[in-house]
Enzyme design. Structure first.
Site, PDB file in Angstrom:
ATOM      1  N   HIS A   1       0.098   7.811  -3.177  1.00 40.46           N
ATOM      2  CA  HIS A   1      -1.167   8.450  -2.801  1.00 40.46           C
ATOM      3  C   HIS A   1      -1.162   8.971  -1.373  1.00 40.46           C
ATOM      4  CE1 HIS A   1      -3.355   6.058  -6.216  1.00 40.46           C
ATOM      5  NE2 HIS A   1      -2.568   7.012  -6.656  1.00 40.46           N
TER       6      HIS A   1
ATOM      7  N   SER B   1      -5.442  -2.402 -10.245  1.00 38.75           N
ATOM      8  CA  SER B   1      -6.293  -2.497 -11.423  1.00 38.75           C
ATOM      9  C   SER B   1      -5.557  -2.160 -12.717  1.00 38.75           C
ATOM     10  CB  SER B   1      -7.487  -1.556 -11.271  1.00 38.75           C
ATOM     11  OG  SER B   1      -7.058  -0.201 -11.262  1.00 38.75           O
TER      12      SER B   1
ATOM     13  N   GLN C   1       0.290   2.306  -4.166  1.00 41.37           N
ATOM     14  CA  GLN C   1      -0.857   3.194  -4.260  1.00 41.37           C
ATOM     15  C   GLN C   1      -1.640   3.213  -2.944  1.00 41.37           C
ATOM     16  OE1 GLN C   1      -1.901   0.875  -7.985  1.00 41.37           O
ATOM     17  NE2 GLN C   1      -2.760   2.851  -8.554  1.00 41.37           N
TER      18      GLN C   1
ATOM     19  N   ASP D   1      -1.917   2.780   3.715  1.00 40.41           N
ATOM     20  CA  ASP D   1      -2.104   2.108   4.998  1.00 40.41           C
ATOM     21  C   ASP D   1      -0.829   1.882   5.800  1.00 40.41           C
ATOM     22  OD1 ASP D   1      -0.937  -0.133   3.651  1.00 40.41           O
ATOM     23  OD2 ASP D   1      -2.929  -0.772   2.989  1.00 40.41           O
TER      24      ASP D   1
ATOM     25  N   GLY E   1      -2.076  -6.752  -7.051  1.00 45.67           N
ATOM     26  CA  GLY E   1      -3.338  -6.256  -6.518  1.00 45.67           C
ATOM     27  C   GLY E   1      -3.711  -4.861  -6.956  1.00 45.67           C
TER      28      GLY E   1
END
Length: 259
Positions: free
Chosen positions: A113, A191, A95, A98, A189
């Site tokens: 994303h 949610s 997700q 970077d 990491g």
């Protein structure tokens, strides 16, 4: 020998697939998005700019926000968790925007994303896309790309998925295929509340995979934990290198892990 006291993969796991969220990159200084200390809470004006309906007026803020994040990622580089996943040779569904999985050496990465390391044309019918040079500032030129699309002349934008936008279909399709073929599906990491990524662990479990959540602060909600056979409430930057060393029968701390 496997680490004791918690689940760890073994030789029976031939198809390990990782789903990662912002938690795996937080150590670089990028932080997370949700919760009281998340970006949306600390910078509500940034959250507001993430709505697609505000384009093109929100472009200066988008360039500032995502350019800064891309620059932080480029300066700090991959974390031990990213590097361990790459050394395991496991495909990744992420997700994150970077590019740190690719920087660590992961070859198969489904970016649900988008990517803050690329620019695209604001016109969805135009297929122009190019690498950018992460920087600071509200203009695309501050990040090494033109303000106007070289193909059609429309404004350019960071290649990240905003609220109310569809996920990249190719990345989503790849993510679903990876989840269905996994015999071990590991979420790190994240949610577990953002769809469609939140459906991937249940999808993998339905196809016979062992499902594991690794998060230093996993959700307490039983409905969120129900998708996982094992919940490891520990630092992924310690857990994942342990797994990699165990599976590859090596000891000590890798010199490649700078954090």
């Amino acid at each position: 020998m496997r680490p004791t006291g918690r689940f760890s993969p073994g030789p029976e796991h031939q198809e390990i697939v990782f789903l990662t969220g912002s938690g795996i990159s937080a150590r670089t200084g990028l932080g997370t998005f949700r919760g009281p200390d998340g970006l949306w809470a600390l910078e509500p004006e940034t959250e507001e700019a993430m709505h697609a309906e505000l384009l093109p007026g929100s472009l200066p803020q988008l360039w500032s926000v995502w350019g800064r994040m891309a620059q932080i990622a480029a300066e700090h580089g991959p974390t031990p968790g990213h590097r361990a996943i790459a050394r395991l040779g496991a495909p990744v569904i992420t997700q994150n925007i970077d590019g740190l999985h690719q920087a660590a050496g992961s070859e198969v990465v489904a970016e649900l994303h988008g990517s803050a390391l690329h620019a695209v044309c604001l016109d969805p019918d135009c297929r122009w896309r190019d690498h950018l040079v992460p920087g600071t500032g509200p203009r695309p030129e501050d990040h090494g790309v033109p303000a106007a699309c070289p193909r059609c002349g429309a404004p350019t934008r960071p290649d990240v998925v905003l609220f109310d936008e569809m996920l990249p279909p190719d990345a989503l399709e790849l993510g679903m295929r990876l989840a269905q073929r996994a015999d071990l599906f590991v979420a790190v990491g994240t949610s577990g509340t953002v769809f469609p990524a939140a459906q991937l662990a249940p999808l993998a479990k339905a196809h016979g995979a062992t499902t594991v959540l690794v998060d230093v602060a996993p959700p307490l909600d039983p409905s969120l934990r129900a998708a996982f056979d094992h919940v490891i409430a520990e630092d992924a930057h310690e857990v994942l290198p342990d797994w990699e060393r165990s599976l590859h029968h090596v000891g000590g701390t890798s010199f490649l892990d700078p954090f």
